[in-house]
Design an enzyme around this catalytic site. Structure first.
Site, PDB file in Angstrom:
ATOM      1  N   ARG A  97      39.851  40.296  40.354  1.00  0.00           N
ATOM      2  CA  ARG A  97      39.068  40.425  39.116  1.00  0.00           C
ATOM      3  C   ARG A  97      39.139  41.787  38.420  1.00  0.00           C
ATOM      4  O   ARG A  97      38.384  42.049  37.495  1.00  0.00           O
ATOM      5  CB  ARG A  97      37.600  40.037  39.329  1.00  0.00           C
ATOM      6  CG  ARG A  97      37.443  38.644  39.832  1.00  0.00           C
ATOM      7  CD  ARG A  97      36.041  38.108  39.935  1.00  0.00           C
ATOM      8  NE  ARG A  97      34.998  39.070  40.095  1.00  0.00           N
ATOM      9  CZ  ARG A  97      33.751  38.848  39.701  1.00  0.00           C
ATOM     10  NH1 ARG A  97      33.425  37.717  39.122  1.00  0.00           N
ATOM     11  NH2 ARG A  97      32.818  39.751  39.910  1.00  0.00           N
ATOM     12  N   ASP A  98      40.040  42.676  38.830  1.00  0.00           N
ATOM     13  CA  ASP A  98      40.133  43.981  38.158  1.00  0.00           C
ATOM     14  C   ASP A  98      41.555  44.544  38.268  1.00  0.00           C
ATOM     15  O   ASP A  98      41.751  45.673  38.692  1.00  0.00           O
ATOM     16  CB  ASP A  98      39.114  44.959  38.754  1.00  0.00           C
ATOM     17  CG  ASP A  98      38.916  46.193  37.897  1.00  0.00           C
ATOM     18  OD1 ASP A  98      39.212  46.135  36.675  1.00  0.00           O
ATOM     19  OD2 ASP A  98      38.475  47.216  38.427  1.00  0.00           O
ATOM     20  N   ILE A  99      42.531  43.737  37.879  1.00  0.00           N
ATOM     21  CA  ILE A  99      43.927  44.177  37.952  1.00  0.00           C
ATOM     22  C   ILE A  99      44.215  45.093  36.769  1.00  0.00           C
ATOM     23  O   ILE A  99      44.041  44.702  35.611  1.00  0.00           O
ATOM     24  CB  ILE A  99      44.889  42.959  37.916  1.00  0.00           C
ATOM     25  CG1 ILE A  99      44.570  41.987  39.033  1.00  0.00           C
ATOM     26  CG2 ILE A  99      46.341  43.424  37.982  1.00  0.00           C
ATOM     27  CD1 ILE A  99      44.705  42.545  40.403  1.00  0.00           C
ATOM     28  N   ASN A 148      44.512  50.456  39.626  1.00  0.00           N
ATOM     29  CA  ASN A 148      44.249  49.798  40.906  1.00  0.00           C
ATOM     30  C   ASN A 148      45.528  49.365  41.618  1.00  0.00           C
ATOM     31  O   ASN A 148      45.473  48.576  42.562  1.00  0.00           O
ATOM     32  CB  ASN A 148      43.330  48.595  40.711  1.00  0.00           C
ATOM     33  CG  ASN A 148      41.927  49.016  40.347  1.00  0.00           C
ATOM     34  OD1 ASN A 148      41.519  50.132  40.622  1.00  0.00           O
ATOM     35  ND2 ASN A 148      41.183  48.130  39.724  1.00  0.00           N
TER      36      ASN A 148
END
Length: 68
Positions: free
Chosen positions: A42-44, A48
């Site tokens: 949920r946070d590509i 990251n």
């Protein structure tokens, strides 16, 4: 290693072949997380994605991931 965001800032646009390799490795990591743990990242984003000195791609920051 170094975050992909820092690499992009320092070097600019990646060559197409290298970008596709990174995308492939991120997809493999996402598939593993889903297949083994039913986890969504949920946070590509480039911040990251870490690339070590040997060129290995690692997905980081599972802080807002979700188990399904």
């Amino acid at each position: 290693g170094e975050e992909l965001a820092a690499i992009l800032k320092k070097e600019g646009q990646l060559e197409e072949h290298r970008a596709l390799e990174i995308i492939r490795d991120v997809c493999i990591a996402l598939k593993y997380a889903w297949d083994k743990h039913r986890m969504l990242h949920r946070d590509i984003k480039p911040e990251n994605i870490m690339i070590n000195n040997e060129g290995k791609v690692m997905l980081m920051d599972m802080g807002i991931s979700r188990l399904c």
